[in-house]
Scaffold this motif. Structure first.
Motif, PDB file in Angstrom:
ATOM      1  N   UNK A  34       0.773  -1.532  -0.021  1.00  0.00           N
ATOM      2  CA  UNK A  34      -0.340  -0.069  -0.130  1.00  0.00           C
ATOM      3  C   UNK A  34       1.000   0.857   0.169  1.00  0.00           C
ATOM      4  N   UNK A  35       2.101   1.095   0.314  1.00  0.00           N
ATOM      5  CA  UNK A  35       2.863   1.859   0.713  1.00  0.00           C
ATOM      6  C   UNK A  35       3.528   2.128  -0.948  1.00  0.00           C
ATOM      7  N   UNK A  36       4.087   1.141  -1.581  1.00  0.00           N
ATOM      8  CA  UNK A  36       4.374   1.799  -2.851  1.00  0.00           C
ATOM      9  C   UNK A  36       3.255   2.901  -3.304  1.00  0.00           C
ATOM     10  N   UNK A  37       1.795   2.166  -3.425  1.00  0.00           N
ATOM     11  CA  UNK A  37       0.613   2.424  -4.477  1.00  0.00           C
ATOM     12  C   UNK A  37       0.713   4.318  -4.243  1.00  0.00           C
ATOM     13  N   UNK A  38       0.793   3.796  -2.519  1.00  0.00           N
ATOM     14  CA  UNK A  38       0.419   6.083  -2.221  1.00  0.00           C
ATOM     15  C   UNK A  38       1.792   7.079  -2.496  1.00  0.00           C
ATOM     16  N   UNK A  39       2.972   6.417  -2.414  1.00  0.00           N
ATOM     17  CA  UNK A  39       3.949   7.185  -3.013  1.00  0.00           C
ATOM     18  C   UNK A  39       4.026   7.156  -4.636  1.00  0.00           C
ATOM     19  N   UNK A  40       3.683   5.776  -5.499  1.00  0.00           N
ATOM     20  CA  UNK A  40       2.882   6.120  -6.819  1.00  0.00           C
ATOM     21  C   UNK A  40       2.543   7.143  -7.269  1.00  0.00           C
ATOM     22  N   UNK A  41       0.894   7.183  -6.113  1.00  0.00           N
ATOM     23  CA  UNK A  41       0.451   8.297  -5.885  1.00  0.00           C
ATOM     24  C   UNK A  41       0.681   9.942  -5.729  1.00  0.00           C
ATOM     25  N   UNK A  42       1.594   9.986  -4.729  1.00  0.00           N
ATOM     26  CA  UNK A  42       1.953  11.444  -4.275  1.00  0.00           C
ATOM     27  C   UNK A  42       2.957  11.701  -5.127  1.00  0.00           C
ATOM     28  N   UNK A  43       3.785  11.120  -6.288  1.00  0.00           N
ATOM     29  CA  UNK A  43       4.867  11.409  -7.662  1.00  0.00           C
ATOM     30  C   UNK A  43       3.567  11.343  -8.783  1.00  0.00           C
ATOM     31  N   UNK A  44       2.764  11.758  -8.579  1.00  0.00           N
ATOM     32  CA  UNK A  44       1.857  12.080  -9.601  1.00  0.00           C
ATOM     33  C   UNK A  44       1.430  11.161 -10.443  1.00  0.00           C
ATOM     34  N   UNK A  45       1.450   9.552 -10.582  1.00  0.00           N
ATOM     35  CA  UNK A  45       0.672   8.377 -10.710  1.00  0.00           C
ATOM     36  C   UNK A  45      -0.622   8.243 -10.552  1.00  0.00           C
ATOM     37  N   UNK A  46      -1.462   7.916 -11.330  1.00  0.00           N
ATOM     38  CA  UNK A  46      -2.805   7.029 -10.702  1.00  0.00           C
ATOM     39  C   UNK A  46      -3.522   8.448 -10.583  1.00  0.00           C
ATOM     40  N   UNK A  47      -4.528   7.986 -10.346  1.00  0.00           N
ATOM     41  CA  UNK A  47      -5.747   9.118  -9.319  1.00  0.00           C
ATOM     42  C   UNK A  47      -5.922   8.645  -8.454  1.00  0.00           C
ATOM     43  N   UNK A  48      -6.612   9.406  -7.507  1.00  0.00           N
ATOM     44  CA  UNK A  48      -6.634   9.644  -6.121  1.00  0.00           C
ATOM     45  C   UNK A  48      -8.341   8.774  -5.822  1.00  0.00           C
TER      46      UNK A  48
END
Length: 170
Positions: free
Chosen positions: A156-170
């Protein structure tokens, strides 16, 4: 982009303080007999040169509004930068702590597996009760479930990091 737009609005408001002279291709004004009236040109030039003097209050107010909008856009930009940094930091901390806990739990699981094997041997030698075997297996199961939860938090932290860096949709 909003910050840049507000900056250019300030510069546009500042440029309004300077006289504005337009040169056009129109020939001018004729009084019907073919003579050009230079007085109209002079009046137009004087009007465009003195307009900033008479509109000073409006121009100053427009400049203040543009500066305040720029400050608001700057604060919004700065807040979004700080929020993004916080999100990245939180995701990295969650990943690191989950990885450390998972490594510790791996060692704990190895010890508990050995404990379960030993209690089975003691049961076979009639030196232990079945309740002790069940307790040892229950401890092993709880440690394995805890490790699975920590591995989930790590993913989950990897997914959160990906989203925080601008990837994917929140």
């Amino acid at each position: 982009m909003a910050l840049a737009s507000c900056f250019y609005d300030i510069e546009r408001a500042r440029s309004n303080f300077y006289p504005n002279i337009n040169i056009s291709a129109s020939g001018g004004f004729s009084n019907g007999s073919g003579l050009v009236n230079p007085g109209k040109w002079l009046l137009s030039a004087v009007g465009s040169l003195t307009q900033p003097i008479f509109m000073h209050g409006q121009l100053t107010a427009a400049l203040r509004v543009a500066q305040d909008q720029y400050q608001q856009a700057y604060n919004t930009w700065q807040n979004s930068i700080l929020t993004a940094g916080s999100e990245v930091s939180n995701a990295l901390v969650l990943y690191n702590t989950s990885a450390q806990k998972s490594a510790i739990e791996t060692q704990q699981i190895e010890v508990l597996k050995k404990n379960v094997e030993d209690t089975h041997e003691l049961l076979n030698m009639a030196g232990s009760t079945y309740l002790e075997v069940i307790t040892a297996e229950s401890n092993l199961l709880n440690a394995q479930l805890s490790q699975v939860a920590d591995d989930f938090y790590k993913m989950q932290a990897v997914v959160n990091l990906y989203q925080a860096l601008g990837g994917g949709a929140k």
